[in-house]
Write a protein that holds these residues in place. Structure first.
Motif, PDB file in Angstrom:
ATOM      1  N   ARG A  38      48.499  35.010  65.866  1.00 40.38           N
ATOM      2  CA  ARG A  38      48.846  35.680  64.614  1.00 40.38           C
ATOM      3  C   ARG A  38      49.596  36.889  65.126  1.00 40.38           C
ATOM      4  O   ARG A  38      50.772  37.225  64.329  1.00 40.38           O
ATOM      5  CB  ARG A  38      47.683  35.865  63.733  1.00 40.38           C
ATOM      6  N   ILE A  39      49.166  37.745  65.993  1.00 37.86           N
ATOM      7  CA  ILE A  39      49.951  39.049  66.323  1.00 37.86           C
ATOM      8  C   ILE A  39      51.341  38.715  66.720  1.00 37.86           C
ATOM      9  O   ILE A  39      52.199  39.491  66.334  1.00 37.86           O
ATOM     10  CB  ILE A  39      48.789  39.858  67.108  1.00 37.86           C
ATOM     11  N   LEU A  40      51.387  38.039  67.847  1.00 37.66           N
ATOM     12  CA  LEU A  40      52.627  37.826  68.332  1.00 37.66           C
ATOM     13  C   LEU A  40      53.648  37.009  67.442  1.00 37.66           C
ATOM     14  O   LEU A  40      54.976  37.286  67.312  1.00 37.66           O
ATOM     15  CB  LEU A  40      52.468  36.716  69.784  1.00 37.66           C
ATOM     16  N   ALA A  41      53.236  36.293  66.592  1.00 36.36           N
ATOM     17  CA  ALA A  41      53.793  35.443  65.551  1.00 36.36           C
ATOM     18  C   ALA A  41      54.649  36.620  64.769  1.00 36.36           C
ATOM     19  O   ALA A  41      55.950  36.570  64.282  1.00 36.36           O
ATOM     20  CB  ALA A  41      53.325  34.744  64.651  1.00 36.36           C
ATOM     21  N   PHE A  42      54.059  37.576  64.019  1.00 34.74           N
ATOM     22  CA  PHE A  42      54.598  38.723  63.458  1.00 34.74           C
ATOM     23  C   PHE A  42      55.373  39.549  64.398  1.00 34.74           C
ATOM     24  O   PHE A  42      56.543  39.807  63.939  1.00 34.74           O
ATOM     25  CB  PHE A  42      53.477  39.532  62.754  1.00 34.74           C
ATOM     26  N   GLU A  43      55.254  39.791  65.404  1.00 32.87           N
ATOM     27  CA  GLU A  43      56.104  40.594  66.374  1.00 32.87           C
ATOM     28  C   GLU A  43      57.232  39.904  66.611  1.00 32.87           C
ATOM     29  O   GLU A  43      58.384  40.577  66.501  1.00 32.87           O
ATOM     30  CB  GLU A  43      55.256  40.895  67.687  1.00 32.87           C
ATOM     31  N   ALA A  44      57.407  38.352  66.755  1.00 37.90           N
ATOM     32  CA  ALA A  44      58.500  37.585  66.738  1.00 37.90           C
ATOM     33  C   ALA A  44      59.294  37.715  65.725  1.00 37.90           C
ATOM     34  O   ALA A  44      60.667  37.930  65.770  1.00 37.90           O
ATOM     35  CB  ALA A  44      58.174  36.214  67.414  1.00 37.90           C
ATOM     36  N   ASP A  45      58.674  37.757  64.391  1.00 34.92           N
ATOM     37  CA  ASP A  45      59.480  37.548  63.249  1.00 34.92           C
ATOM     38  C   ASP A  45      60.000  38.922  62.693  1.00 34.92           C
ATOM     39  O   ASP A  45      61.118  39.018  62.436  1.00 34.92           O
ATOM     40  CB  ASP A  45      58.340  37.302  62.025  1.00 34.92           C
ATOM     41  N   ARG A  46      59.084  39.863  63.305  1.00 40.44           N
ATOM     42  CA  ARG A  46      59.659  41.474  63.036  1.00 40.44           C
ATOM     43  C   ARG A  46      60.980  41.661  63.706  1.00 40.44           C
ATOM     44  O   ARG A  46      62.104  42.191  63.326  1.00 40.44           O
ATOM     45  CB  ARG A  46      58.671  42.347  63.368  1.00 40.44           C
ATOM     46  N   ARG A  47      60.961  41.176  65.050  1.00 39.98           N
ATOM     47  CA  ARG A  47      62.211  41.130  65.893  1.00 39.98           C
ATOM     48  C   ARG A  47      63.443  40.391  65.364  1.00 39.98           C
ATOM     49  O   ARG A  47      64.604  41.030  65.243  1.00 39.98           O
ATOM     50  CB  ARG A  47      61.870  40.729  67.356  1.00 39.98           C
ATOM     51  N   SER A  48      63.135  39.108  65.039  1.00 39.11           N
ATOM     52  CA  SER A  48      64.196  38.420  64.220  1.00 39.11           C
ATOM     53  C   SER A  48      64.600  39.196  63.220  1.00 39.11           C
ATOM     54  O   SER A  48      65.970  38.963  62.770  1.00 39.11           O
ATOM     55  CB  SER A  48      63.618  36.948  63.942  1.00 39.11           C
ATOM     56  N   LEU A  49      64.040  39.695  62.088  1.00 42.62           N
ATOM     57  CA  LEU A  49      64.543  40.269  60.874  1.00 42.62           C
ATOM     58  C   LEU A  49      65.335  41.410  61.486  1.00 42.62           C
ATOM     59  O   LEU A  49      66.349  41.958  60.837  1.00 42.62           O
ATOM     60  CB  LEU A  49      63.537  40.634  60.249  1.00 42.62           C
ATOM     61  N   ASN A  50      64.855  42.425  62.278  1.00 44.15           N
ATOM     62  CA  ASN A  50      65.249  43.562  62.819  1.00 44.15           C
ATOM     63  C   ASN A  50      66.780  43.328  63.307  1.00 44.15           C
ATOM     64  O   ASN A  50      67.913  43.893  62.989  1.00 44.15           O
ATOM     65  CB  ASN A  50      64.556  44.414  63.712  1.00 44.15           C
ATOM     66  N   THR A  55      68.695  40.716  62.888  1.00 48.07           N
ATOM     67  CA  THR A  55      69.635  40.405  61.830  1.00 48.07           C
ATOM     68  C   THR A  55      70.182  41.560  61.060  1.00 48.07           C
ATOM     69  O   THR A  55      71.406  41.565  60.918  1.00 48.07           O
ATOM     70  CB  THR A  55      69.090  39.210  60.974  1.00 48.07           C
ATOM     71  N   ILE A  56      69.254  42.352  60.692  1.00 49.30           N
ATOM     72  CA  ILE A  56      69.524  43.404  59.636  1.00 49.30           C
ATOM     73  C   ILE A  56      70.591  44.416  60.354  1.00 49.30           C
ATOM     74  O   ILE A  56      71.428  45.074  59.924  1.00 49.30           O
ATOM     75  CB  ILE A  56      68.556  44.120  59.192  1.00 49.30           C
ATOM     76  N   ASN A  57      70.154  44.450  61.680  1.00 48.78           N
ATOM     77  CA  ASN A  57      70.923  45.726  62.404  1.00 48.78           C
ATOM     78  C   ASN A  57      72.403  44.952  63.157  1.00 48.78           C
ATOM     79  O   ASN A  57      73.348  45.726  63.672  1.00 48.78           O
ATOM     80  CB  ASN A  57      70.075  46.152  63.648  1.00 48.78           C
ATOM     81  N   SER A  58      72.579  43.857  62.867  1.00 45.94           N
ATOM     82  CA  SER A  58      73.807  43.248  63.419  1.00 45.94           C
ATOM     83  C   SER A  58      74.850  43.133  62.299  1.00 45.94           C
ATOM     84  O   SER A  58      76.157  43.030  62.621  1.00 45.94           O
ATOM     85  CB  SER A  58      73.471  41.764  63.906  1.00 45.94           C
ATOM     86  N   PHE A  59      74.472  43.230  61.258  1.00 50.46           N
ATOM     87  CA  PHE A  59      75.452  43.252  60.049  1.00 50.46           C
ATOM     88  C   PHE A  59      76.529  44.370  60.484  1.00 50.46           C
ATOM     89  O   PHE A  59      76.199  45.637  60.726  1.00 50.46           O
ATOM     90  CB  PHE A  59      74.903  43.610  58.637  1.00 50.46           C
ATOM     91  N   GLY A  60      77.725  44.098  60.379  1.00 50.20           N
ATOM     92  CA  GLY A  60      78.819  45.068  60.646  1.00 50.20           C
ATOM     93  C   GLY A  60      79.235  45.492  62.090  1.00 50.20           C
ATOM     94  O   GLY A  60      79.902  46.371  62.393  1.00 50.20           O
ATOM     95  N   THR A  61      78.555  44.780  62.903  1.00 51.06           N
ATOM     96  CA  THR A  61      78.839  45.264  64.589  1.00 51.06           C
ATOM     97  C   THR A  61      79.507  43.877  65.085  1.00 51.06           C
ATOM     98  O   THR A  61      79.753  42.675  64.343  1.00 51.06           O
ATOM     99  CB  THR A  61      77.260  45.184  65.276  1.00 51.06           C
ATOM    100  N   GLU A  62      79.895  43.885  66.340  1.00 58.07           N
ATOM    101  CA  GLU A  62      80.614  42.710  66.953  1.00 58.07           C
ATOM    102  C   GLU A  62      79.661  41.632  67.388  1.00 58.07           C
ATOM    103  O   GLU A  62      80.041  40.404  67.981  1.00 58.07           O
ATOM    104  CB  GLU A  62      81.325  43.268  68.264  1.00 58.07           C
ATOM    105  N   LEU A  63      78.500  41.695  67.023  1.00 52.64           N
ATOM    106  CA  LEU A  63      77.609  40.654  67.558  1.00 52.64           C
ATOM    107  C   LEU A  63      77.578  39.177  66.705  1.00 52.64           C
ATOM    108  O   LEU A  63      77.774  39.480  65.591  1.00 52.64           O
ATOM    109  CB  LEU A  63      75.926  40.968  67.509  1.00 52.64           C
ATOM    110  N   SER A  64      78.299  38.333  67.460  1.00 48.58           N
ATOM    111  CA  SER A  64      78.465  36.953  66.491  1.00 48.58           C
ATOM    112  C   SER A  64      77.186  36.264  66.057  1.00 48.58           C
ATOM    113  O   SER A  64      76.245  36.570  66.517  1.00 48.58           O
ATOM    114  CB  SER A  64      79.222  35.941  67.380  1.00 48.58           C
TER     115      SER A  64
END
Length: 349
Positions: free
Chosen positions: A200-212, A214-223
């Protein structure tokens, strides 16, 4: 039989976390000297007694972290397998943060001594100072990390050659992805209920990273392809939600990707507009998204103490204590800067 004494110890440590009443008293302090006095009546005792005046927020944060590290090291020193390996896994996240801090700092020509002082003590390893002379990823790996537990996680990073800001961020997220997947696999080898609680704990940690990511990649060079490769292959968003995040081009698409998970949807509803992104500024209508993540993290880690005879409490204690250090630092900083209107924006644990 093997971990009962240590579980008793960690539950005792957890019982020493600051209460809502303690936090209330701290927020009423007029200066950091009062703050120190209030803390002396808690589990922290006289941990600031020998510090010269005037006290600084950095000193308070450092000493509080030292207390956490001392308690962790006591538990780790007395642990036998498989708890010993489980506790080692907890330190790998701090190692990754230290590697990235030193590599980024060196890239921006920061003072090496100052960078080493800023490293988290739980993630210290012998070859760490050599990070400050690595000029490319191969060097970083072969001269510094090959002898550390992080070495296997580095396999996918060796394709990036130059150490620039974007590549270092890609390395950080690649390492975290490999680490979370590995830690999750290890936890599945442990008896119930450790495997369930940690899932449960690691699933949330993984999802939080995926969301961050994604959001932080908008407007950057990351494809989009690069972004997709950084998502952990565990968590409640995997695989459908991650696929949607990989294609996302704006926040609406991100919100649509988490639509099927009620709690995650609520994070976005509670976070004010303009307050997204990793540690984004507070929005008009409430906390930042990162604050919502921290609150959920605290709830998950508090819940792990409801189950007996399992190892997740050792992980959760470290996370709750870390949040407490963040809270102390926040309140102390608000007192030092006389920012009373923000002083209650901490996340009690």
């Amino acid at each position: 039989m093997d971990a009962g004494f240590l579980e008793g110890m960690v539950r005792g440590y957890k019982g020493g976390l600051l209460t809502q009443n303690n936090y209330h008293n701290l927020t009423q302090c007029d200066n950091l000297e009062d703050f120190r006095l209030q803390l002396s009546s808690t589990d922290y005792g006289n941990f600031l007694a020998n510090e010269p005046l005037p006290l600084s927020t950095a000193t308070i944060a450092d000493r509080a972290t030292e207390k956490l590290v001392a308690e962790f090291n006591y538990l780790r020193t007395n642990a036998v397998e498989p708890l010993a390996t489980f506790m080692d896994y907890i330190t790998y996240a701090y190692m990754i943060d230290n590697v990235v801090l030193l590599t980024l700092g060196t890239l921006h020509e920061r003072d090496t001594h100052e960078l080493l002082e800023r490293c988290h003590p739980l993630g210290v390893f012998d070859t760490m100072p050599a990070l400050c002379v690595a000029t490319n990823v191969d060097e970083l790996y072969h001269s510094v990390l090959v002898e550390t537990p992080l070495a296997p996680y580095f396999r996918d990073c060796l394709s990036a050659q130059d150490l620039d800001d974007l590549n270092i961020e890609i390395i950080r997220n690649s390492l975290y992805k490999a680490y979370l997947e590995d830690f999750h696999s290890f936890c599945q080898t442990l008896p119930s209920p450790t495997n369930q609680v940690m899932s449960r704990i690691l699933a949330f940690e993984a999802d939080r990273r995926s969301l961050n990511i994604t959001i932080n990649s908008f407007g950057t060079e990351l494809s989009k392809d690069q972004r997709a490769k950084l998502f952990p292959t565990i968590g409640r968003l995997y695989p459908e939600g991650n696929n949607a995040l990989a294609r996302a081009e704006d926040l609406d698409a991100v919100i649509a990707a988490v639509d099927h998970i009620a709690e995650y949807k609520t994070f976005f509803e509670k976070a004010g507009s303009g307050s997204y992104g990793n540690g984004g500024d507070e929005g008009e209508s409430g906390n930042s998204l990162e604050d919502e993540f921290f609150k959920h993290d605290v709830e998950l880690n508090k819940m792990s103490f409801l189950q007996q005879f399992q190892y997740a409490v050792f992980y959760s204690f470290v996370k709750l204590k870390e949040q407490e250090v963040r809270n102390l630092t926040w309140i102390a900083e608000c007192i030092a800067q006389d920012a009373r209107d923000r002083i209650n924006d901490y996340i009690p644990c």
